[in-house]
Design a protein around this motif. Structure first.
Motif, PDB file in Angstrom:
ATOM      1  N   SER A   1       0.873  -1.174   0.000  1.00 35.35           N
ATOM      2  CA  SER A   1       0.000   0.000   0.000  1.00 35.35           C
ATOM      3  C   SER A   1       0.912   1.227   0.000  1.00 35.35           C
ATOM      4  CB  SER A   1      -0.920  -0.002   1.221  1.00 35.35           C
ATOM      5  OG  SER A   1      -0.194   0.337   2.386  1.00 35.35           O
ATOM      6  N   GLN A   2       0.329   2.381   0.147  1.00 36.75           N
ATOM      7  CA  GLN A   2       1.122   3.612   0.194  1.00 36.75           C
ATOM      8  C   GLN A   2       1.572   3.953   1.617  1.00 36.75           C
ATOM      9  OE1 GLN A   2       2.263   5.077  -2.580  1.00 36.75           O
ATOM     10  NE2 GLN A   2       1.259   3.314  -3.515  1.00 36.75           N
ATOM     11  N   LYS A   3       1.139   3.168   2.601  1.00 35.38           N
ATOM     12  CA  LYS A   3       1.517   3.432   3.991  1.00 35.38           C
ATOM     13  C   LYS A   3       2.996   3.141   4.200  1.00 35.38           C
ATOM     14  CE  LYS A   3      -3.001   2.175   5.804  1.00 35.38           C
ATOM     15  NZ  LYS A   3      -3.751   1.195   6.590  1.00 35.38           N
ATOM     16  N   SER A   4       3.602   3.865   5.110  1.00 37.45           N
ATOM     17  CA  SER A   4       5.005   3.658   5.448  1.00 37.45           C
ATOM     18  C   SER A   4       5.225   2.219   5.914  1.00 37.45           C
ATOM     19  CB  SER A   4       5.416   4.630   6.552  1.00 37.45           C
ATOM     20  OG  SER A   4       6.760   4.399   6.921  1.00 37.45           O
TER      21      SER A   4
ATOM     22  N   THR B   1       5.126  -0.203   1.252  1.00 39.64           N
ATOM     23  CA  THR B   1       5.271  -0.011  -0.185  1.00 39.64           C
ATOM     24  C   THR B   1       5.973  -1.229  -0.791  1.00 39.64           C
ATOM     25  OG1 THR B   1       7.439   1.051  -0.053  1.00 39.64           O
ATOM     26  CG2 THR B   1       5.486   2.496   0.127  1.00 39.64           C
TER      27      THR B   1
END
Length: 194
Positions: free
Chosen positions: A16-19, A22
């Motif tokens: 996802s785009q969460k830290s 990725t």
């Protein structure tokens, strides 16, 4: 020597785009995962056992772990939440290249590469319960666990955090590798592999 299989369950984050989640961060954990898997494989072979990976094939860490296992000659016991035609829809958000990796993996396992096998949750189990079934089957069939995740429990009943909570509450050995902080390795009973 007739090696007995030692099943190691695997779980990991989907991208996802969460830290920490990725594609780049998940793939960056590959060397740490390889060190852990090779260490386990070597130790088990000296004990007359053979590492086998019990895992699903979700995008991200699961796919990476299965690919690595097959590259190492380790059998993969794949547990899918649904049949291939339905499972493929889980990958539309990630683009065709991600599905191609999973499709290669499915074909290798279906062809019993290194003694691999595939099991599919019954069609009668609907979403999201089919994903919970996968976690339950991985937990039931494994004697140790490897996890690649960001260390954040989303609270989802079928997420990596759910599996981690259950593993921590039990007495099986484990190694948890953190994608947000590569030096943070949590383990119990498997410190020699981390």
């Amino acid at each position: 020597m007739n090696n007995l299989r030692f099943p190691v369950g695997f779980s990991g984050n989907r991208p996802s785009q969460k830290s920490g989640r990725t594609f780049v961060e998940i793939e960056a954990a590959r060397p740490m995962l390889e060190v852990a898997m090779r260490g386990m494989q070597t130790e088990l072979l000296t004990e007359g056992q053979m590492l086998s990976l019990v895992c699903s094939a979700a995008a991200g860490a699961d796919t990476m772990a299965c690919e690595l296992a097959l590259e190492m000659g380790v059998p993969v016991n794949l547990i899918l939440p649904k049949r291939r035609e339905r499972f493929m829809k889980d990958f539309t958000a990630y683009g065709p290249q991600v599905w191609k990796r999973v499709e290669w993996l499915l074909e290798a396992v279906e062809n019993n590469l290194h003694g691999s096998s595939v099991e599919v949750v019954p069609d009668s189990v609907n979403e999201p319960e089919c994903y919970e079934w996968v976690n339950r089957l991985i937990l039931a069939r494994s004697r140790a666990f490897l996890v690649v995740w960001d260390g954040m429990d989303t609270g989802l009943p079928a997420g990596t955090g759910s599996l981690v909570r259950k593993v921590r509450a039990g007495d099986c050995p484990y190694v948890f590798l953190n994608t947000q902080c590569p030096d943070l390795i949590e383990s119990r009973g498997l410190s020699r592999y981390s």
